[in-house]
Scaffold this motif. Structure first.
Motif, PDB file in Angstrom:
ATOM      1  N   GLN A  55      13.337  34.490  -0.215  1.00 25.55           N
ATOM      2  CA  GLN A  55      12.807  33.149   0.056  1.00 25.55           C
ATOM      3  C   GLN A  55      11.664  33.222   1.065  1.00 25.55           C
ATOM      4  O   GLN A  55      11.619  32.475   2.049  1.00 25.55           O
ATOM      5  CB  GLN A  55      13.909  32.220   0.563  1.00 25.55           C
ATOM      6  N   PHE A 100       5.573  23.010  -9.383  1.00 22.16           N
ATOM      7  CA  PHE A 100       6.414  22.474  -8.309  1.00 22.16           C
ATOM      8  C   PHE A 100       7.436  21.504  -8.871  1.00 22.16           C
ATOM      9  O   PHE A 100       7.114  20.639  -9.687  1.00 22.16           O
ATOM     10  CB  PHE A 100       5.556  21.778  -7.246  1.00 22.16           C
ATOM     11  N   ARG A 102       7.260  34.196   1.711  1.00 19.99           N
ATOM     12  CA  ARG A 102       5.947  34.308   1.110  1.00 19.99           C
ATOM     13  C   ARG A 102       5.591  35.767   0.885  1.00 19.99           C
ATOM     14  O   ARG A 102       5.739  36.595   1.776  1.00 19.99           O
ATOM     15  CB  ARG A 102       4.887  33.680   2.015  1.00 19.99           C
ATOM     16  N   THR A 127       5.859  34.173  -4.024  1.00 19.80           N
ATOM     17  CA  THR A 127       7.088  34.024  -3.243  1.00 19.80           C
ATOM     18  C   THR A 127       8.104  35.051  -3.709  1.00 19.80           C
ATOM     19  O   THR A 127       8.360  35.183  -4.899  1.00 19.80           O
ATOM     20  CB  THR A 127       7.682  32.603  -3.423  1.00 19.80           C
ATOM     21  N   ASN A 176       1.979  27.484  -0.618  1.00 16.06           N
ATOM     22  CA  ASN A 176       3.410  27.383  -0.894  1.00 16.06           C
ATOM     23  C   ASN A 176       3.759  27.594  -2.361  1.00 16.06           C
ATOM     24  O   ASN A 176       4.850  27.219  -2.788  1.00 16.06           O
ATOM     25  CB  ASN A 176       3.936  26.022  -0.427  1.00 16.06           C
ATOM     26  N   CYS A 177       2.843  28.195  -3.098  1.00 17.51           N
ATOM     27  CA  CYS A 177       3.122  28.460  -4.512  1.00 17.51           C
ATOM     28  C   CYS A 177       4.451  29.209  -4.634  1.00 17.51           C
ATOM     29  O   CYS A 177       4.694  30.187  -3.927  1.00 17.51           O
ATOM     30  CB  CYS A 177       1.983  29.288  -5.119  1.00 17.51           C
ATOM     31  N   GLN A 178       5.301  28.719  -5.527  1.00 19.32           N
ATOM     32  CA  GLN A 178       6.653  29.271  -5.652  1.00 19.32           C
ATOM     33  C   GLN A 178       6.767  30.315  -6.760  1.00 19.32           C
ATOM     34  O   GLN A 178       7.874  30.765  -7.067  1.00 19.32           O
ATOM     35  CB  GLN A 178       7.648  28.129  -5.924  1.00 19.32           C
ATOM     36  N   CYS A 179       5.654  30.717  -7.341  1.00 19.69           N
ATOM     37  CA  CYS A 179       5.740  31.670  -8.444  1.00 19.69           C
ATOM     38  C   CYS A 179       6.152  33.047  -7.920  1.00 19.69           C
ATOM     39  O   CYS A 179       6.020  33.331  -6.735  1.00 19.69           O
ATOM     40  CB  CYS A 179       4.406  31.744  -9.196  1.00 19.69           C
ATOM     41  N   SER A 239       0.507  27.183 -10.494  1.00 17.27           N
ATOM     42  CA  SER A 239       1.693  26.921  -9.678  1.00 17.27           C
ATOM     43  C   SER A 239       2.468  25.781 -10.307  1.00 17.27           C
ATOM     44  O   SER A 239       1.876  24.849 -10.846  1.00 17.27           O
ATOM     45  CB  SER A 239       1.298  26.513  -8.251  1.00 17.27           C
ATOM     46  N   GLN A 281      11.515  35.646  -4.291  1.00 14.20           N
ATOM     47  CA  GLN A 281      12.658  34.738  -4.408  1.00 14.20           C
ATOM     48  C   GLN A 281      13.882  35.250  -3.658  1.00 14.20           C
ATOM     49  O   GLN A 281      14.571  34.490  -2.986  1.00 14.20           O
ATOM     50  CB  GLN A 281      13.003  34.516  -5.888  1.00 14.20           C
ATOM     51  N   TRP A 332      11.657  19.289  -4.864  1.00 13.06           N
ATOM     52  CA  TRP A 332      11.124  20.171  -3.819  1.00 13.06           C
ATOM     53  C   TRP A 332       9.964  19.478  -3.100  1.00 13.06           C
ATOM     54  O   TRP A 332       9.866  19.501  -1.872  1.00 13.06           O
ATOM     55  CB  TRP A 332      10.666  21.486  -4.475  1.00 13.06           C
TER      56      TRP A 332
END
Lengths: 325, 325
Positions: B95, B132, B97, B90, B83-86, B130, B92, B136
Motif C-alpha cells: 500500500q 479511481f 507509492r 502503487t 495517487n494513481c492506484q495502478c 488511472s 499493492q 476511494w
C-alpha cells in the motif's frame, strides 16, 4: 558499509537508501551510549580564578561574585538554592536533585554569604546552608560566553552541509570495532556530516549488529531489530522490491523515526544497486533561501503517514509529521 | 497497576510516579501495535453516492466530480496523478507509492476523463491511465467536513483533561489480557484520559511484560526493558531511593521520552508509598490562561537535561528539551 545520521528534513523524499537489487541490512540505534566511549567525564576545565569577593545583592536577589581576574558573575538566589549541592538537596550517586519542589522557596532571600576554605558558603533564612565550589560556579556563570562554552562542552555542535562535491568520509570497520580513537573519530564524523562509509566489513550478515553493539543498542521496530533488504514476494515495503526507489527518508510513520541507520551491502548486484544519499539539511536550507513560502508550508503543515502490514509483528501505524522538521 | 500515557507537558516536574517505598515495575512501550487489536482495517464507510459527472477543469487543473446526491468535489490533477492506484504506480502489497518522483510531472494536464464501469477513468498526456473508485475518491474529498471525518477515522482524537476530581478509569487486568473488547476499551480510555488503573494482576514480577506483549513490544532503555523501583545502595536515580519524589516527568534526557509507562505495585509499603499523578496537559492549559508569559517561556526555551551512570549499560546522555512541549 554506510552509516549515517538520518537527517529528518524530508520524511517522504530526499534520501535514497537503495537502488536496484542491493541487499544491505538496516539496523537502527537510538542514541550513542556505550561501555567505553560515551560515558567519558566532561573535560576538566580547571584553572578557574579564585573568588575575591562574594556579596548578596538583596534588592536584586542576586549573588555577585568578583573573581581574581577582575571579572564578575551574578547568580540568582533561587537558582543557587535550587542547585544546592549538599547531600540533602542532591543525590550524589545519581547526580540528581532530591530537594522537593514543595520545599523550595522560589522567593528566598539570603541570610549570609562568606568565603570559607576557598568555597562560597551561603546560609539561607531557614538556616539551611549551601557550599559552592568556585570552579563549579565559574563554569555555570550566566554570561553568554560561559554559556556558549558549556554548550560546546556538552554537545558536538559542528555541522557540515554538503552537496554532490562531498567526499564521503571513510573509516575502517575493524579499526572502529577495536580502537577507541577510531571509533570516536567515526562518531564525530557521523555527527558532523551525517554519513560515513566503513570499509572492510566481512561480506556476511551480522556485521551491523557488531557495529551497533560497539556504541549502544538496537532499537526494536515492527520490522524487527534488523532486516534484509531484498526482493521479497508480496513485499510489505517498497524497499523489499528490486525496483528503483525515489530519494526518501525512512520510517516517516514512526512517532520517533530512527536517528542513525546502518546499511551493509552484503551482496552487490551485478547490475544497478546504486545507493544515493542527499543531505536533507542542505536541501532544506537551499529551499528556505530560494522558496521561503514552500519551506514554510513543508515545515509547518503536518501530513498523514501510514504504514501497515505484518512483519516482526502486525502493525498499523498512523502519524502526522512535518515534511521538514 | 497503573498504566498511563505520559503527557509530556513538563519534563522536569508535574508527574509523580512514586512516593515512598513503593516498589512498582516500570515498562515502556513505544506505540500501540499488536496481533489482534491495532491492525484492524479502517471502518467501512460504504454508501457513497455514485458519480453523476466527472469533468476536467483544464484551466484550474482540477477534476470536478458531481455526485448523485448533488454534492461536488474537486481534485487537483497533480494529486490524482501522484495517487494513481495502478500496479505500476502503487505497490499493492505494501500500500505504498512506487511511482518515482522523477517520473511525476507536477504540471501535468489531463487528456481525457470518463466514467467506465462506475469508475473514474483518466488518461494522462503520456497515455498512462488511472482508475479511481468513487468510494476511494469520496473519502478523500478535500472539503473540510470530509477531511475532518477522515482524521476522526484515522486517529483517536478525543481528550479529557482532568483535575483532582478525576475518578481514575479502571479495568480488570486479566480481562484486558484475554478479551479484545476489554483491551480496546482500556486502550481507548488510556488514550483519552492518559491513565488507567488495572486491578487484579498477580502480585509478582513479570506482569507488566505480559501486559505490554498484549499490545506491542517494550522499548529498550539504558535502564533496561523494565526495572524494579526499590531502594538501592548508591542509587543511580532518585527513583531508587525511599525518599519522596516531587511531581516529575520521566526520562527527560531521552531524545524520545516514553509514550506509555506501566507501573506495577508488587509490594505495598507499610507506611507511605503513595503515588501521585497530575494531568500535565491540564496544568499547561491552566498556565497558558493564567500566565501566558510563563507558558511561553516554558514552551519555547529549551533547557539542558542530563543523565549519566551505569545500569543496563554505561550511559551519559545530554539533551535539550522544552519544559512544555
Amino acid at each position: 558499509m554506510l552509516s549515517y545520521l538520518t537527517r529528518w528534513v524530508s520524511r517522504g523524499a530526499f534520501q535514497a537508501l537503495k537502488g536496484t537489487s542491493i541487499r544491505p541490512q538496516l539496523v537502527k540505534t537510538p542514541h550513542i551510549g556505550n561501555q567505553t566511549l560515551a560515558a567519558a567525564p566532561l573535560p576538566f576545565t580547571g584553572g578557574s580564578p579564585g573568588v575575591r569577593q562574594a556579596r548578596a545583592l538583596d534588592q536584586e536577589r542576586l549573588l555577585q561574585i568578583d573573581w581574581d581576574d577582575g571579572s564578575c558573575s551574578l547568580y540568582p538566589f533561587t537558582w543557587l538554592r535550587d542547585n544546592c549541592q549538599c547531600p540533602h538537596c542532591t543525590l550524589q550517586s545519581a547526580q540528581a536533585r532530591s530537594l522537593l519542589f514543595t520545599n523550595l522557596d522560589v522567593h528566598t532571600g539570603m541570610d549570609q554569604v562568606q568565603l570559607m576554605d576557598n568555597k562560597v558558603s551561603i546560609t539561607w533564612p531557614d538556616q539551611h546552608s549551601s557550599e559552592f565550589d568556585p570552579d563549579w560556579l565559574k563554569k555555570r556563570c550566566f554570561s553568554s560566553e560561559a554559556r556558549q562554552a558549556l554548550q560546546e562542552e556538552l554537545f558536538l555542535n559542528e555541522r557540515e552541509y554538503w552537496d554532490s562535491s562531498l567526499q564521503i568520509p571513510t573509516a575502517d570497520f575493524e579499526e572502529v570495532l577495536h580502537d577507541d580513537k577510531a571509533a570516536l573519530a567515526w562518531l564525530e564524523a557521523l555527527r558532523r556530516i551525517g554519513i560515513v562509509y566503513l570499509r572492510g566489513a566481512p561480506a556476511e550478515q551480522g556485521q551491523v549488529a557488531r557495529l551497533s553493539q560497539r556504541i549502544g543498542y538496537l532499537r526494536l521496530t515492527f520490522y524487527g531489530h534488523m532486516w534484509q533488504v531484498q526482493d521479497k514476494p508480496m513485499a510489505n515495503n517498497v524497499a523489499y522490491t528490486s525496483g528503483e526507489l525515489s530519494l526518501h527518508t525512512d520510517y516517516p510513520a514512526l512517532h520517533h523515526p530512527p536517528g542513525v541507520q546502518f546499511l551493509h551491502c552484503v551482496c552487490q548486484a551485478d547490475q544497478g544497486g546504486e545507493s544515493e544519499v542527499v543531505d536533507g539539511f542542505h536541501m532544506a536550507e537551499q529551499l528556505r533561501r530560494e522558496d521561503p513560502e514552500a519551506f514554510n508550508i513543508l515545515s509547518s503543515l503536518r501530513v498523514d503517514f501510514t504504514d501497515s502490514g505484518a512483519d516482526y509483528c502486525d502493525f498499523s501505524v498512523q502519524s502526522k509529521n512535518h515534511i521538514i522538521e
